[in-house]
Design a protein around this motif. Structure first.
Motif, PDB file in Angstrom:
ATOM      1  N   THR A  18       2.118  -0.416  -0.621  1.00  0.00           N
ATOM      2  CA  THR A  18       1.289  -0.428   0.602  1.00  0.00           C
ATOM      3  C   THR A  18      -0.128   0.025   0.292  1.00  0.00           C
ATOM      4  O   THR A  18      -1.111  -0.627   0.680  1.00  0.00           O
ATOM      5  CB  THR A  18       1.900   0.532   1.652  1.00  0.00           C
ATOM      6  N   VAL A  19      -0.215   1.120  -0.432  1.00  0.00           N
ATOM      7  CA  VAL A  19      -1.507   1.718  -0.757  1.00  0.00           C
ATOM      8  C   VAL A  19      -2.289   0.822  -1.734  1.00  0.00           C
ATOM      9  O   VAL A  19      -3.484   0.558  -1.545  1.00  0.00           O
ATOM     10  CB  VAL A  19      -1.270   3.127  -1.345  1.00  0.00           C
ATOM     11  N   ALA A  20      -1.596   0.311  -2.754  1.00  0.00           N
ATOM     12  CA  ALA A  20      -2.247  -0.533  -3.760  1.00  0.00           C
ATOM     13  C   ALA A  20      -2.843  -1.784  -3.114  1.00  0.00           C
ATOM     14  O   ALA A  20      -3.958  -2.187  -3.421  1.00  0.00           O
ATOM     15  CB  ALA A  20      -1.248  -0.914  -4.848  1.00  0.00           C
ATOM     16  N   LYS A  21      -2.072  -2.363  -2.199  1.00  0.00           N
ATOM     17  CA  LYS A  21      -2.515  -3.558  -1.487  1.00  0.00           C
ATOM     18  C   LYS A  21      -3.784  -3.280  -0.695  1.00  0.00           C
ATOM     19  O   LYS A  21      -4.735  -4.045  -0.715  1.00  0.00           O
ATOM     20  CB  LYS A  21      -1.387  -3.972  -0.527  1.00  0.00           C
ATOM     21  N   GLU A  26      -9.703  -3.824  -0.054  1.00  0.00           N
ATOM     22  CA  GLU A  26     -10.986  -3.235   0.300  1.00  0.00           C
ATOM     23  C   GLU A  26     -12.066  -3.527  -0.735  1.00  0.00           C
ATOM     24  O   GLU A  26     -13.231  -3.724  -0.394  1.00  0.00           O
ATOM     25  CB  GLU A  26     -10.816  -1.717   0.456  1.00  0.00           C
ATOM     26  N   ILE A  27     -11.691  -3.545  -2.010  1.00  0.00           N
ATOM     27  CA  ILE A  27     -12.704  -3.742  -3.053  1.00  0.00           C
ATOM     28  C   ILE A  27     -12.583  -5.123  -3.706  1.00  0.00           C
ATOM     29  O   ILE A  27     -13.163  -5.372  -4.762  1.00  0.00           O
ATOM     30  CB  ILE A  27     -12.636  -2.621  -4.125  1.00  0.00           C
ATOM     31  N   SER A  28     -11.821  -6.014  -3.052  1.00  0.00           N
ATOM     32  CA  SER A  28     -11.637  -7.387  -3.550  1.00  0.00           C
ATOM     33  C   SER A  28     -11.115  -7.434  -4.987  1.00  0.00           C
ATOM     34  O   SER A  28     -11.594  -8.216  -5.814  1.00  0.00           O
ATOM     35  CB  SER A  28     -12.941  -8.186  -3.456  1.00  0.00           C
ATOM     36  N   PHE A  29     -10.150  -6.598  -5.263  1.00  0.00           N
ATOM     37  CA  PHE A  29      -9.444  -6.633  -6.538  1.00  0.00           C
ATOM     38  C   PHE A  29      -8.139  -7.398  -6.326  1.00  0.00           C
ATOM     39  O   PHE A  29      -7.716  -7.636  -5.198  1.00  0.00           O
ATOM     40  CB  PHE A  29      -9.112  -5.209  -7.021  1.00  0.00           C
ATOM     41  N   ILE A  30      -7.498  -7.743  -7.445  1.00  0.00           N
ATOM     42  CA  ILE A  30      -6.205  -8.426  -7.367  1.00  0.00           C
ATOM     43  C   ILE A  30      -5.095  -7.376  -7.412  1.00  0.00           C
ATOM     44  O   ILE A  30      -5.099  -6.500  -8.283  1.00  0.00           O
ATOM     45  CB  ILE A  30      -6.042  -9.437  -8.517  1.00  0.00           C
ATOM     46  N   TYR A  31      -4.173  -7.480  -6.474  1.00  0.00           N
ATOM     47  CA  TYR A  31      -3.026  -6.567  -6.461  1.00  0.00           C
ATOM     48  C   TYR A  31      -1.894  -7.179  -7.279  1.00  0.00           C
ATOM     49  O   TYR A  31      -1.485  -8.313  -7.031  1.00  0.00           O
ATOM     50  CB  TYR A  31      -2.577  -6.314  -5.020  1.00  0.00           C
ATOM     51  N   VAL A  32      -1.392  -6.421  -8.253  1.00  0.00           N
ATOM     52  CA  VAL A  32      -0.277  -6.889  -9.073  1.00  0.00           C
ATOM     53  C   VAL A  32       0.929  -5.973  -8.862  1.00  0.00           C
ATOM     54  O   VAL A  32       0.904  -4.793  -9.226  1.00  0.00           O
ATOM     55  CB  VAL A  32      -0.650  -6.936 -10.583  1.00  0.00           C
ATOM     56  N   GLY A  73      -2.943 -15.558   2.432  1.00  0.00           N
ATOM     57  CA  GLY A  73      -3.383 -14.977   3.695  1.00  0.00           C
ATOM     58  C   GLY A  73      -3.098 -13.486   3.780  1.00  0.00           C
ATOM     59  O   GLY A  73      -2.671 -12.984   4.826  1.00  0.00           O
ATOM     60  N   GLY A  74      -3.316 -12.786   2.684  1.00  0.00           N
ATOM     61  CA  GLY A  74      -3.127 -11.336   2.685  1.00  0.00           C
ATOM     62  C   GLY A  74      -1.706 -10.891   2.408  1.00  0.00           C
ATOM     63  O   GLY A  74      -1.435  -9.707   2.289  1.00  0.00           O
ATOM     64  N   VAL A  75      -0.789 -11.845   2.295  1.00  0.00           N
ATOM     65  CA  VAL A  75       0.597 -11.496   1.973  1.00  0.00           C
ATOM     66  C   VAL A  75       0.890 -11.963   0.545  1.00  0.00           C
ATOM     67  O   VAL A  75       0.628 -13.111   0.196  1.00  0.00           O
ATOM     68  CB  VAL A  75       1.590 -12.166   2.952  1.00  0.00           C
TER      69      VAL A  75
END
Ligand code: C5P
Length: 222
Positions: A18-21, A26-32, A73-75
């Motif tokens: 949740t937090v990583a996402k 917020e900083i336009s990074f890729i969540y892995v 779309g954010g998911v």
């Protein structure tokens, strides 16, 4: 923002994903989500009647497996050989078996190589168990996110109840503790705080407070 890599490790249910996402968005990074990769392989093993203790069998299966993490779309959707398994990999069956799949050295070697590939250009927020210690030992920012097992079980319990899913707090707590034990005691890349990771105990923090704390650390590094 510099294209740094941010590693977030910690025990099950501490709120890492949740937090990583949120931080990534917020900083336009890729969540892995590295846990999703182990979960996808576990789901595929169960589908193919491959025993979670059968390391060569799992390695074979992994060779035939293409795992993609795609933000739609954010998911974050998880695709296994082009099939969307986003929901399937969260089943209690997969959750109960994934730590047995993830303990094998050969499996980890393949997964780690793939994860390192994803972080090559920087600009990722990667969460898991061994990101700061094994996958990205040179990550510019390492967070070790914890909470008491009671708090983690309570959060998960409330989440399930709010979705109308039947849940038993005590068995949840037992499952979480068991998964932590397996993940912490395995031989290869066990769950462990990297010596240079910053520990955040989220037991009495809200999600937003944790995100704020991480954002402050990112800003400090700039
Ligand atoms: O993060 P999540 O709870 O979805 O991870 C599922 C399981 O995958 C963990 O309990 C652990 O056994 C394994 N895992 C791992 N290394 C990672 C991420 C997950 O061994 N980097």
């Amino acid at each position: 923002n510099k294209r740094i890599n941010i590693a977030i490790d910690g025990p099950a249910g501490a709120g890492k994903s949740t937090v990583a996402k949120m931080v990534a968005e917020e900083i336009s990074f890729i969540y892995v989500d590295t846990g999703a990769m182990y979960r996808a392989l576990t789901w595929y093993a169960l589908q193919n009647d491959c025993n979670v203790d059968d390391e060569p069998g799992l390695v074979n299966l992994l060779k035939k497996t293409d795992i993609q993490l795609i933000n739609q779309g954010g998911v974050l959707h998880i695709y296994l050989n082009k099939q969307d398994v986003t929901e399937e990999i969260r089943s209690s069956e997969v959750t109960g078996q994934v730590s047995y799949v993830a303990k094998h050295g050969e499996i980890r070697k393949e997964m780690v190589a793939k994860q390192q590939q994803l972080a090559l250009a920087g600009g990722t927020v990667m969460d898991g168990r061994d990101i700061g210690t094994a996958v990205l030992p040179h990550a510019e920012l390492k967070i070790f996110l914890t909470a008491t097992v009671e708090e983690r079980a309570t959060r998960r319990h409330e989440e399930l109840v709010s979705k109308g899913i039947k849940s038993d707090y005590l068995s949840l707590k037992k499952q979480i503790a068991q998964r932590d034990k397996l993940d912490s005691e395995r031989e290869v890349a066990p769950l462990k705080k990297a010596s240079d990771a910053i520990e955040i105990d989220s037991t009495s923090m809200t999600i937003n407070e944790v995100v704020e704390a991480i954002n402050a650390l990112i800003d400090k590094g700039d």
